[in-house]
Design a protein around this motif. Structure first.
Motif, short mmCIF file in Angstrom:
data_model
loop_
_atom_site.label_atom_id
_atom_site.label_comp_id
_atom_site.label_asym_id
_atom_site.label_seq_id
_atom_site.Cartn_x
_atom_site.Cartn_y
_atom_site.Cartn_z
N ILE A 189 45.68 41.78 52.38
CA ILE A 189 45.21 41.63 50.99
C ILE A 189 43.90 40.84 50.92
N ALA A 190 43.35 40.44 52.07
CA ALA A 190 42.17 39.57 52.08
C ALA A 190 40.97 40.21 51.41
N ASP A 191 40.72 41.49 51.66
CA ASP A 191 39.53 42.14 51.09
C ASP A 191 39.61 42.21 49.58
N GLY A 192 40.77 42.62 49.07
CA GLY A 192 40.93 42.71 47.61
C GLY A 192 40.83 41.34 46.95
N PRO A 237 33.86 33.77 39.45
CA PRO A 237 33.43 32.56 40.18
C PRO A 237 33.84 31.25 39.51
N ARG A 238 34.20 31.28 38.24
CA ARG A 238 34.58 30.04 37.56
C ARG A 238 36.03 29.65 37.85
N LEU A 239 36.77 30.56 38.48
CA LEU A 239 38.18 30.30 38.75
C LEU A 239 38.39 29.95 40.22
N SER A 240 39.54 29.37 40.51
CA SER A 240 39.96 29.13 41.88
C SER A 240 41.05 30.14 42.23
N LEU A 241 40.81 30.95 43.26
CA LEU A 241 41.81 31.91 43.73
C LEU A 241 42.20 31.52 45.15
N GLY A 242 43.45 31.13 45.32
CA GLY A 242 43.92 30.67 46.61
C GLY A 242 44.99 31.58 47.17
N SER A 243 45.08 31.60 48.50
CA SER A 243 46.05 32.42 49.21
C SER A 243 46.93 31.53 50.07
N GLN A 284 42.88 37.66 32.87
CA GLN A 284 42.06 38.81 33.29
C GLN A 284 41.99 38.92 34.81
N ALA A 285 41.84 37.78 35.47
CA ALA A 285 41.78 37.79 36.93
C ALA A 285 43.12 38.23 37.52
N ARG A 286 44.19 37.83 36.89
CA ARG A 286 45.51 38.25 37.37
C ARG A 286 45.66 39.77 37.27
N ALA A 287 45.24 40.31 36.13
CA ALA A 287 45.32 41.76 35.96
C ALA A 287 44.44 42.48 36.96
N ALA A 288 43.28 41.91 37.24
CA ALA A 288 42.37 42.53 38.21
C ALA A 288 42.98 42.52 39.62
N LEU A 289 43.63 41.43 39.97
CA LEU A 289 44.28 41.36 41.28
C LEU A 289 45.42 42.37 41.40
N VAL A 290 46.23 42.44 40.36
CA VAL A 290 47.35 43.38 40.36
C VAL A 290 46.85 44.81 40.54
N ALA A 291 45.77 45.12 39.83
CA ALA A 291 45.20 46.48 39.93
C ALA A 291 44.59 46.72 41.30
N ARG A 292 43.81 45.74 41.79
CA ARG A 292 43.10 45.94 43.06
C ARG A 292 44.07 46.04 44.24
N LEU A 293 45.17 45.29 44.18
CA LEU A 293 46.13 45.29 45.29
C LEU A 293 47.28 46.28 45.08
N ALA A 294 47.20 47.03 43.97
CA ALA A 294 48.23 48.04 43.66
C ALA A 294 49.62 47.44 43.67
#
Length: 246
Positions: free
Chosen positions: A192-195, A204-210, A235-245
């Motif tokens: 999931i690293a690329d997505g 860029p204003r948010l922190s996204l951690g793995s 919005q970022a959550r929805a984008a992640l869900v979509a990008r990672l299917a």
């Protein structure tokens, strides 16, 4: 995460932490509280019971002395024994003398008298406070902490530390508590690293951690999104869900 919140550091003082003899609980407790009130914890530092090391750390951390952060919260080294040298080091860092603080002495002696505890020179060491400092109440055992500049000096014993934090909180200037969303992904980080990188670049204003985990012999990842704007986090959550299917 971009933030205009006040910033802070935690300074843990004590040989026993560095030797592994004592497992610190105070930083973990305070970090959660600071996050909840919108004070951004930027650093946790541990130093030995060494006068010069404590002075150097305070000067490096407290913005009032040209350091990095708005507030510093220290834990440890304000007890009655010879190796409790935090008050001396703080006084040197801020260039002020130590004094036998009348209010600190009064509060402690009142408690000792109630308990039938002798007043000794060793116990009175805990009433030595840098001139100009403001006391932090200690409902647990009476011996107070103190604040000077941007530094808040508290005890190392966890129950006493928590009592002091509770007394100190109303005096702090809060910020905006961050909003956090967590997504569990039952795939390893490598898948999931690329997505994740693409979405992080778009926000860029948010922190996204793995944060990887292993469960039942399988690897998974918790993705955490943090920010000060709830709508942007959503919005970022929805984008992640979509990008990672997901």
């Amino acid at each position: 995460m971009q933030s205009d919140n006040p910033t802070a550091a935690i300074l843990l003082i004590g040989d026993e932490i560095l030797s592994g003899r004592t497992r610190d609980a105070n930083a973990h407790h305070l970090a959660g509280i600071l996050n909840a009130v919108g004070i951004d914890l930027r650093e946790i530092r541990v130093v030995a019971d060494d006068h010069d090391a404590i002075v150097a750390a305070i000067r490096a951390l407290d913005r009032h002395l040209g350091g990095a952060w708005d507030m510093v919260f220290s834990s440890g080294g304000i007890g009655p024994t010879h190796d409790d040298i935090t008050a001396d080091a703080v006084a040197d860092a801020y260039g002020v003398p130590l004094e036998m603080n009348a209010e600190a002495r009064r509060v402690m002696e009142e408690r000792w008298n109630r308990l039938g505890t002798p007043v000794t020179e060793s116990r009175l060491r805990m009433a030595r406070i840098p001139v100009g400092a403001r006391l932090i109440e200690n409902a647990e055992s009476a011996a107070p902490g103190f604040s000077i500049g941007g530094l808040h000096v508290m005890a190392g014993v966890p129950s006493v530390f928590r009592s002091m934090v509770e007394a100190l909180l109303p005096r702090l200037t809060p910020g905006r508590p961050p909003v956090s969303e967590t997504i569990r992904v039952d795939r390893p980080e490598s898948e999931i690293a690329d997505g994740l990188r693409e979405v992080a670049g778009a926000y860029p204003r948010l922190s996204l951690g793995s944060y990887p985990f292993a469960e039942g012999g399988r690897y998974g990842t918790n993705l955490v999104i943090r920010g000060l704007d709830a709508e942007e986090v959503a919005q970022a959550r929805a984008a992640l869900v979509a990008r990672l299917a997901l």
